[in-house]
Design a protein around this motif. Structure first.
Motif, PDB file in Angstrom:
ATOM      1  N   THR A  86       0.840  -1.196   0.000  1.00 25.68           N
ATOM      2  CA  THR A  86       0.000   0.000   0.000  1.00 25.68           C
ATOM      3  C   THR A  86       0.875   1.245   0.000  1.00 25.68           C
ATOM      4  OG1 THR A  86      -1.783  -1.152   1.157  1.00 25.68           O
ATOM      5  CG2 THR A  86      -1.780   1.248   1.278  1.00 25.68           C
ATOM      6  N   TYR A  87       0.540   2.204  -0.870  1.00 24.87           N
ATOM      7  CA  TYR A  87       1.357   3.405  -1.061  1.00 24.87           C
ATOM      8  C   TYR A  87       0.531   4.645  -0.733  1.00 24.87           C
ATOM      9  CZ  TYR A  87       4.470   0.155  -3.387  1.00 24.87           C
ATOM     10  OH  TYR A  87       5.298  -0.909  -3.655  1.00 24.87           O
ATOM     11  N   TYR A  88       1.098   5.501   0.107  1.00 23.86           N
ATOM     12  CA  TYR A  88       0.448   6.735   0.543  1.00 23.86           C
ATOM     13  C   TYR A  88       1.134   7.921  -0.142  1.00 23.86           C
ATOM     14  CZ  TYR A  88      -1.230   3.625   4.234  1.00 23.86           C
ATOM     15  OH  TYR A  88      -1.797   2.576   4.929  1.00 23.86           O
ATOM     16  N   HIS A  89       0.390   8.597  -1.007  1.00 28.23           N
ATOM     17  CA  HIS A  89       0.911   9.765  -1.718  1.00 28.23           C
ATOM     18  C   HIS A  89       0.273  11.021  -1.158  1.00 28.23           C
ATOM     19  CE1 HIS A  89       2.965   7.522  -4.928  1.00 28.23           C
ATOM     20  NE2 HIS A  89       1.965   6.667  -4.816  1.00 28.23           N
ATOM     21  N   GLY A 238       7.939  10.264  -0.548  1.00 35.24           N
ATOM     22  CA  GLY A 238       8.384  11.626  -0.290  1.00 35.24           C
ATOM     23  C   GLY A 238       9.409  12.112  -1.298  1.00 35.24           C
ATOM     24  N   HIS A 239      10.086  13.202  -0.987  1.00 29.65           N
ATOM     25  CA  HIS A 239      11.079  13.811  -1.872  1.00 29.65           C
ATOM     26  C   HIS A 239      12.368  12.970  -1.869  1.00 29.65           C
ATOM     27  CE1 HIS A 239       8.382  17.243  -1.313  1.00 29.65           C
ATOM     28  NE2 HIS A 239       8.915  17.750  -2.406  1.00 29.65           N
ATOM     29  N   GLY A 240      12.575  12.197  -2.911  1.00 32.88           N
ATOM     30  CA  GLY A 240      13.783  11.388  -3.024  1.00 32.88           C
ATOM     31  C   GLY A 240      13.882  10.290  -1.990  1.00 32.88           C
ATOM     32  N   GLN A 385      15.079   5.167 -10.711  1.00 31.89           N
ATOM     33  CA  GLN A 385      14.594   6.369 -11.395  1.00 31.89           C
ATOM     34  C   GLN A 385      13.315   6.906 -10.762  1.00 31.89           C
ATOM     35  OE1 GLN A 385      14.338   4.950 -15.439  1.00 31.89           O
ATOM     36  NE2 GLN A 385      16.469   5.467 -15.891  1.00 31.89           N
ATOM     37  N   GLN A 386      12.586   6.058 -10.046  1.00 31.02           N
ATOM     38  CA  GLN A 386      11.351   6.532  -9.407  1.00 31.02           C
ATOM     39  C   GLN A 386      11.611   7.597  -8.354  1.00 31.02           C
ATOM     40  OE1 GLN A 386       8.046   4.231  -8.168  1.00 31.02           O
ATOM     41  NE2 GLN A 386       8.537   2.504  -9.508  1.00 31.02           N
ATOM     42  N   TYR A 387      12.792   7.578  -7.741  1.00 33.23           N
ATOM     43  CA  TYR A 387      13.085   8.550  -6.683  1.00 33.23           C
ATOM     44  C   TYR A 387      13.006   9.988  -7.194  1.00 33.23           C
ATOM     45  CZ  TYR A 387      14.519   4.911  -3.424  1.00 33.23           C
ATOM     46  OH  TYR A 387      14.524   3.830  -2.576  1.00 33.23           O
ATOM     47  N   GLU A 388      13.198  10.160  -8.493  1.00 33.43           N
ATOM     48  CA  GLU A 388      13.165  11.503  -9.065  1.00 33.43           C
ATOM     49  C   GLU A 388      11.760  12.100  -9.027  1.00 33.43           C
ATOM     50  OE1 GLU A 388      14.705  10.605 -12.890  1.00 33.43           O
ATOM     51  OE2 GLU A 388      16.623   9.858 -12.096  1.00 33.43           O
ATOM     52  N   VAL A 389      10.742  11.251  -8.916  1.00 30.14           N
ATOM     53  CA  VAL A 389       9.359  11.748  -8.927  1.00 30.14           C
ATOM     54  C   VAL A 389       8.535  11.228  -7.761  1.00 30.14           C
ATOM     55  CG1 VAL A 389       9.363  12.008 -11.445  1.00 30.14           C
ATOM     56  CG2 VAL A 389       8.600   9.840 -10.440  1.00 30.14           C
ATOM     57  N   MET A 390       9.162  10.661  -6.745  1.00 27.89           N
ATOM     58  CA  MET A 390       8.406  10.067  -5.641  1.00 27.89           C
ATOM     59  C   MET A 390       7.508  11.075  -4.926  1.00 27.89           C
ATOM     60  SD  MET A 390      10.792   7.219  -3.783  1.00 27.89           S
ATOM     61  CE  MET A 390      10.919   5.552  -4.504  1.00 27.89           C
ATOM     62  N   HIS A 391       7.900  12.336  -4.926  1.00 26.38           N
ATOM     63  CA  HIS A 391       7.099  13.370  -4.271  1.00 26.38           C
ATOM     64  C   HIS A 391       5.899  13.791  -5.110  1.00 26.38           C
ATOM     65  CE1 HIS A 391       9.767  15.359  -7.077  1.00 26.38           C
ATOM     66  NE2 HIS A 391       8.916  16.367  -7.105  1.00 26.38           N
ATOM     67  N   ASP A 392       5.916  13.427  -6.400  1.00 29.12           N
ATOM     68  CA  ASP A 392       4.841  13.772  -7.322  1.00 29.12           C
ATOM     69  C   ASP A 392       3.803  12.648  -7.276  1.00 29.12           C
ATOM     70  OD1 ASP A 392       3.187  13.913  -9.626  1.00 29.12           O
ATOM     71  OD2 ASP A 392       4.711  15.037 -10.727  1.00 29.12           O
ATOM     72  N   MET A 398       1.723   6.382 -11.307  1.00 26.31           N
ATOM     73  CA  MET A 398       1.614   5.840 -12.665  1.00 26.31           C
ATOM     74  C   MET A 398       2.818   4.978 -13.028  1.00 26.31           C
ATOM     75  SD  MET A 398      -1.329   6.675 -13.817  1.00 26.31           S
ATOM     76  CE  MET A 398      -1.896   6.552 -12.104  1.00 26.31           C
ATOM     77  N   ARG A 399       3.991   5.394 -12.610  1.00 26.68           N
ATOM     78  CA  ARG A 399       5.164   4.552 -12.862  1.00 26.68           C
ATOM     79  C   ARG A 399       5.012   3.209 -12.161  1.00 26.68           C
ATOM     80  NH1 ARG A 399      10.946   7.664 -13.225  1.00 26.68           N
ATOM     81  NH2 ARG A 399      10.300   9.495 -14.426  1.00 26.68           N
TER      82      ARG A 399
END
Length: 563
Positions: A86-89, A238-240, A385-392, A398-399
């Motif tokens: 489970t992922y919390y954004h 989160g961010h990175g 590469q996901q770390y670059e957009v984890m905060h988004d 989508m990734r």
């Protein structure tokens, strides 16, 4: 000890160095699949091994391996059910006070997994291996010599082992390095690449007797989930960085959780050395996490910096193998560590049986190794590469949808049907998995375009306009092998629909670059199945185990009232 390890019994079919979970899994599986084999494990007992442990979040292959080994009832009795990753954004990642999260999780899975309390599980697994006939020697490997003989069935490996009483020499046909990050044998037999880009660092700990966070966030999702939402592996993005929480069953605590943070140091300028460092950062990104921690007791703290590496070679036709962390350090975002190990254990068993029957060539060994190395490397790159957009919240989710779709639609069915252990099939799969590169690059561009159009005021309704995650997941991956060509067709067809939904959100005039990729994937949905059928690799394959549904899905239904 001298009586057990007599002059005769110092010869083993398989010698395994290390006594952690990888070694115990490998020993148990090889002994079970090869009755009469002499499998010997060298290393301390689990209680005596000095190494930091993480609560292990299993996924499908590792759970099914333990069921195949006869550990299903024990898992159900002693370890928590895991319904999902489970992922919390956070919808407003720049606002610490804003507690609105979009929650993304699978539902309706057939093969559910478990959350392992590692010390308890490792002890039980050792007892299980011993009951199967695996021999254990409490000692430390101090020397290694490979014997250069052309005969595959000769005793090709010689290891000096120091025990409390003496130093003795063990010889074997095959030898496995399962010494984890120590890589005792691997460092002598191959080289390791430690990437300078996209490195990872981590801090983790065990938290006891705390108040869970679930009632203290404003969580929305596409639809209500049908299970206890606490019995999952929790991920705060989160961010990175990302933070995990794995609930563990313990006789000593009402609540116990493995928690930690993994981050890319080049994107995350906040070195994590202490719990105070972690809490200070969480106060500004996910206060709900730091608040929960302060209600409980931190039992331990562990730190690993720049921990990624990978071996250039993991299997040899001369009969040595590197498994688990001895082969490759993994980012735990998708809980793939033990799954990659399961793939290896089965491949090693296939190589050993093939060499014993004299049907496994050196080229065949390299084909199996190449498939595993390429899959592990590609999976690691995608996660990095996901770390670059984890905060988004939009791009990150989508990734993950994209990766999850590929995993359930074609990776798991191919594994279930034994294609990872067939050298001919491995050569074909490596080529097919390589087709993913162009399509993945185009998809990332599309995710970014939609995210830019949505802007910072994203809401749950925006996620609801995309393709549903469960329309991309294939829960029934335990299919007959002759259906696999159709699974590859479904992969490309679903990708086309996924792109089209996103193109409508971004505005078609901004996404014309997707049209050639859609045309290619539409074509591949016809060509790839024909190609697979022409190779004959999907005909009459024996499945991993009898395709029976695990009984724990009923247990999940029993917990609905606790959700």
């Amino acid at each position: 000890m001298d009586r057990i390890f007599s002059e005769v019994s110092q010869h083993s079919d398989v010698l395994i160095l290390g006594s952690s979970i990888t070694a115990l899994m490998t020993a148990s599986f090889l002994q079970q699949e090869n009755p009469g084999f002499d499998v010997t494990v060298v290393g301390p007992r689990p209680d005596e091994e000095k190494r930091p442990l993480v609560g292990e979040s299993l996924i499908e292959p590792s759970t099914l391996l333990f069921y195949k080994m006869g550990l299903g009832k024990y898992l159900e009795r002693e370890h928590y059910l895991k319904n999902s990753l489970t992922y919390y954004h956070k919808l407003r990642p720049e606002d610490a006070a804003d507690r609105r999260y979009s929650v993304h999780a699978t539902d309706g899975l057939i093969h559910l997994s478990r959350q392992l309390h590692r010390p308890r599980f490792d002890r039980h697994l050792r007892d299980h291996a011993e009951s199967l006939g695996v021999r254990f020697l409490d000692g430390k490997a101090v020397s290694y010599k490979g014997r250069s003989k052309p005969d595959e069935m000769s005793l090709r490996h010689e290891v000096g082992v120091k025990t409390e009483e003496r130093t003795l020499t063990l010889c074997s046909h095959w030898i496995i390095d399962a010494t984890g990050r120590n890589r005792w044998l691997g460092k002598q037999l191959t080289t390791y690449d430690r990437p300078s880009e996209m490195q990872r660092s981590s801090l983790w700990f065990h938290l006891a007797d705390f108040e869970p966070f679930l009632g203290k966030i404003d969580a929305t999702q596409r639809r209500p989930l049908s299970y206890n939402k606490w019995e999952v592996t929790h991920h705060f993005m989160g961010h990175g960085n990302w933070v995990w929480g794995i609930p563990l069953k313990s006789p000593d605590h009402d609540q116990l959780m493995s928690m930690g943070i993994t981050y890319r140091p080049d994107l995350f300028p906040h070195p994590m050395k202490t719990i105070d460092d972690f809490l200070t950062f969480m106060d500004g990104e996910h206060p709900v996490v730091s608040e929960m921690i302060r209600t409980g007791n931190v039992l331990d703290t562990n730190v690993l910096n720049n921990y990624l590496y990978r071996a250039d070679q993991v299997y040899s036709p001369q009969g040595w193998f590197l498994l688990g962390d001895a082969a490759h350090a993994v980012d735990p975002l998708y809980s793939t560590g033990l799954t990659l190990t399961v793939f290896q254990i089965e491949q090693v068993n296939a190589i050993i049986q093939g060499q014993k029957a004299r049907t496994m060539s050196s080229g065949d060994v390299r084909a199996l190794e190449s498939l595993w190395l390429s899959f592990a490397k590609q999976r690691g790159k995608e996660v990095g590469q996901q770390y670059e957009v984890m905060h988004d919240p939009f791009q990150a989710s989508m990734r993950r949808y994209w990766d999850t779709h590929t995993y359930f639609e074609v990776v798991l069915p191919s594994w279930w049907s034994g294609l990872f252990c067939d050298p001919k099939a491995a050569r074909v799969l490596r080529r097919l998995f390589g087709l993913n590169t162009i399509a993945t690059a185009a998809s990332k561009l599309l995710f970014s375009q939609v995210s830019q159009r949505l802007g910072k005021n994203i809401s749950q309704s925006d996620f609801n306009r995309t393709t549903d995650l469960m329309d991309l997941v294939n829960p029934e991956f335990d299919c007959a092998s002759d259906l696999i060509p159709g699974k590859f067709a479904d992969l490309f067809k679903k990708r086309v629909r996924f792109r089209e939904d996103l193109m409508r959100m971004a505005g078609r005039h901004r996404t014309l670059a997707q049209l050639p990729v859609i045309a290619l994937e539409s074509l591949l949905s016809h060509i790839v199945p024909l190609f697979l059928r022409s190779t004959g690799i999907c005909v009459n394959k024996e499945p991993f185990m009898k395709p029976e549904r695990l009984p724990i899905e009923l247990e999940s239904m029993d917990h609905q009232s606790a959700a």
